[in-house]
Design a protein around this motif. Structure first.
Motif, PDB file in Angstrom:
ATOM      1  N   PRO A 170       0.650  -0.993  -0.187  1.00  0.00           N
ATOM      2  CA  PRO A 170       0.072   0.625  -0.286  1.00  0.00           C
ATOM      3  C   PRO A 170       0.482   1.606   0.246  1.00  0.00           C
ATOM      4  O   PRO A 170       0.657   2.612  -0.262  1.00  0.00           O
ATOM      5  N   LEU A 171       1.990   1.145   0.476  1.00  0.00           N
ATOM      6  CA  LEU A 171       2.715   2.396   0.636  1.00  0.00           C
ATOM      7  C   LEU A 171       3.720   3.491  -0.575  1.00  0.00           C
ATOM      8  O   LEU A 171       4.004   3.633  -0.851  1.00  0.00           O
ATOM      9  N   VAL A 172       3.216   2.207  -1.595  1.00  0.00           N
ATOM     10  CA  VAL A 172       3.544   2.415  -3.374  1.00  0.00           C
ATOM     11  C   VAL A 172       2.585   3.793  -3.386  1.00  0.00           C
ATOM     12  O   VAL A 172       2.775   4.705  -4.492  1.00  0.00           O
ATOM     13  N   ARG A 173       1.338   3.776  -2.550  1.00  0.00           N
ATOM     14  CA  ARG A 173       0.509   4.914  -2.909  1.00  0.00           C
ATOM     15  C   ARG A 173       0.393   5.814  -1.509  1.00  0.00           C
ATOM     16  O   ARG A 173      -0.388   6.236  -1.024  1.00  0.00           O
ATOM     17  N   LYS A 174       1.030   6.016  -1.015  1.00  0.00           N
ATOM     18  CA  LYS A 174       1.356   7.232  -0.200  1.00  0.00           C
ATOM     19  C   LYS A 174       1.928   8.453   0.114  1.00  0.00           C
ATOM     20  O   LYS A 174       1.081   8.808   1.099  1.00  0.00           O
ATOM     21  N   ILE A 198       8.938   3.626   4.464  1.00  0.00           N
ATOM     22  CA  ILE A 198       9.367   3.376   4.789  1.00  0.00           C
ATOM     23  C   ILE A 198      10.493   4.514   5.131  1.00  0.00           C
ATOM     24  O   ILE A 198      11.443   4.013   5.411  1.00  0.00           O
ATOM     25  N   ASP A 199      10.066   5.301   5.522  1.00  0.00           N
ATOM     26  CA  ASP A 199      11.630   6.868   5.542  1.00  0.00           C
ATOM     27  C   ASP A 199      11.306   7.830   6.229  1.00  0.00           C
ATOM     28  O   ASP A 199      10.233   8.244   6.912  1.00  0.00           O
ATOM     29  N   ASP A 200      12.042   9.434   6.194  1.00  0.00           N
ATOM     30  CA  ASP A 200      12.325  10.210   7.677  1.00  0.00           C
ATOM     31  C   ASP A 200      11.325  10.695   6.858  1.00  0.00           C
ATOM     32  O   ASP A 200      10.733  11.545   8.071  1.00  0.00           O
ATOM     33  N   VAL A 238      13.759  -4.118  10.650  1.00  0.00           N
ATOM     34  CA  VAL A 238      14.503  -3.710  11.586  1.00  0.00           C
ATOM     35  C   VAL A 238      14.499  -2.317  11.314  1.00  0.00           C
ATOM     36  O   VAL A 238      15.078  -1.321  12.161  1.00  0.00           O
ATOM     37  N   HIS A 239      15.211  -1.551  10.096  1.00  0.00           N
ATOM     38  CA  HIS A 239      15.451   0.244  10.124  1.00  0.00           C
ATOM     39  C   HIS A 239      14.518   0.926   9.611  1.00  0.00           C
ATOM     40  O   HIS A 239      14.507   1.663  10.675  1.00  0.00           O
ATOM     41  N   ALA A 240      13.681  -0.164   9.151  1.00  0.00           N
ATOM     42  CA  ALA A 240      11.948   1.115   9.545  1.00  0.00           C
ATOM     43  C   ALA A 240      11.371   0.830  10.903  1.00  0.00           C
ATOM     44  O   ALA A 240      11.249   2.453  11.187  1.00  0.00           O
TER      45      ALA A 240
END
Length: 462
Positions: A170-174, A198-200, A238-240
């Protein structure tokens, strides 16, 4: 920002509730939480959400228990604006206002009305996980922003203020998801995500809107996660989590247990690791062989499922994380929650389905309003047949009760929504016959352990 269209009574309740939410702003949670609960008791009728409120009283009256530790962490770990928005949308809109609207609509129309809707904004996904059907559709299926917005508008009229996104990824459409969060700031939104996007920048958007909480898909520790999702995926997860924790954002995890990874997902070490990384909730699902070519050797055995049943209940007594097991917790929901009874699913082609795992439909949002879909034959078959078993540890019309789904699909005239390889409902059910047979006696034993099964005192054991 969008405002919920409220009746006079709803507006009065919401105004009082917002004064209560002042307690969420800051201060000592050991002082503030009892104030909130006392105010909720005043707001709600004596016969409303009785069990849930009693549970919270037990939690708050014992300051040393694991649940109180979890609640305190909402003050120490989470941005105050996000915390306030989450409590307002869940407590005031989804519960105080939403449940009443849902009950009224269900009574008026004689059908199920959901508490939540699961929606696929897109079929696009950047992974190809073993046993998942999503990537087979490619990126050609999408709901427009206008269609997503209409789903939410229709849902709020029925009392639905909680929306979950799946896919695809779904985050393709964030961008559109954040735009929905902005427009419908009276709703709570979440997404089942592989976390690779998921990023800053997204974290900063989440802080700004305050009403989006991700559920990160993870299959256990590194070996189990990478085995199903691909090399390096555990490190990406883990990074996210670290990004979200650094921004003081709430998040949880979504775990699918199979015969191969149940031991990893159900381990105390895994739960402890999630808590340490900042997860506030963990939702557990069991593998379903959806799709004509889906492997069946991943199906959890009766022993795997009983293991998860016992482990999650043990964790609830000791771990500061909110856990739900969507099959083994059927006793708390009085059986299957699909078919609009508590939720429904809308795929990226607009098909309105009873459940994310049930790829059959007799309505599409592009031609049928959601309320009308709830009254069509497939959803009414759910309404008229739920619960599918008196033993609520056997809730599912596919995995636990042989051929019940096939019977409902045949009676309703619903069609397969799998665009790659349409699957016959009877064939899907047949893949789980042996699983259902093996689980039935185990489920009966577990049910009898936890319940009086007959007589004037029938019910849950204390």
């Amino acid at each position: 920002m969008a405002e919920t269209k409220k009746t006079l009574a709803e507006s009065a309740q919401a105004a009082i509730a917002r004064t209560i939410l002042g307690y969420v702003q800051g201060g000592d949670p050991d002082v503030q939480l009892p104030k909130i609960l006392r105010a909720v008791d005043v707001l709600m009728p004596n016969d409303y959400l009785v069990e849930q409120r009693a549970l919270f009283h037990q939690v708050i009256d014992d300051p040393d228990n694991n649940w109180m530790t979890l609640l305190r962490s909402l003050w120490t770990d989470i941005d105050p604006g996000v915390r306030e928005k989450a409590i307002e949308n869940f407590l005031v809109n989804a519960s105080l206002i939403g449940l009443r609207r849902q009950d009224a609509a269900a009574a008026e129309h004689g059908c199920n009305v959901p508490w939540a809707m699961l929606v696929d904004p897109t079929s696009a996904c950047n992974l190809h996980c073993t046993g998942c059907w999503a990537a087979e559709y490619g990126d050609r299926l999408n709901l427009s922003f206008e269609e997503l917005d209409s789903i939410v508008e229709q849902g709020k009229e029925l009392g639905v203020f909680f929306y979950l996104f799946s896919g695809g990824e779904p985050l393709v459409r964030k961008r559109d998801i954040i735009r929905l969060c902005e427009k419908h700031d009276d709703c709570a939104f979440t997404a089942f995500t592989n976390a690779t996007l998921i990023d800053d920048t997204l974290a900063e958007d989440m802080l700004r809107v305050g009403n989006f909480i991700p559920a990160i898909s993870v299959e256990g520790f590194e070996e189990a996660t990478d085995a199903r999702r691909g090399s390096g995926m555990y490190r990406a997860v883990v990074h996210a989590m670290a990004v979200l924790k650094r921004h003081r954002l709430p998040f949880g995890v979504s775990c699918c247990y199979t015969h191969e990874n149940a031991a990893s997902i159900g381990s105390e070490a895994f739960i402890d690791d999630l808590v340490a990384r900042g997860a506030k909730f963990a939702w557990f699902f069991t593998y379903m062989p959806v799709g004509a070519s889906a492997p069946t050797d991943l199906l959890a055995t009766a022993e795997d499922r009983a293991f998860m049943y016992r482990q999650i209940r043990a964790f609830r007594k000791t771990k500061p994380i909110f856990t739900m097991d969507f099959w083994n917790d059927g006793e708390f929901t009085q059986g299957c929650i699909a078919g609009g009874r508590r939720y429904l699913h809308i795929n990226a082609n607009g098909d309105i389905e009873p459940c994310a795992f049930i790829h059959f439909s007799d309505a599409n949002i592009r031609t049928t309003p959601i309320l009308e879909a709830l009254k069509r034959p497939l959803f009414m078959a759910y309404h008229d047949n739920q619960p599918f078993n008196d033993n609520h540890l056997r809730p599912c019309p596919v995995l636990d009760n042989k051929d019940r789904l096939a019977q409902m699909v045949a009676a309703s005239g619903a069609h397969s929504t799998d665009l790659e390889e349409p699957e016959d409902a009877a064939a899907l059910c047949a893949k789980t016959h042996a699983t259902a047979d093996h689980w039935a006696p185990v489920a009966q034993s577990l049910w009898e352990e936890g319940h009086w099964t007959s007589g004037p005192n029938a019910g849950r054991r204390k």
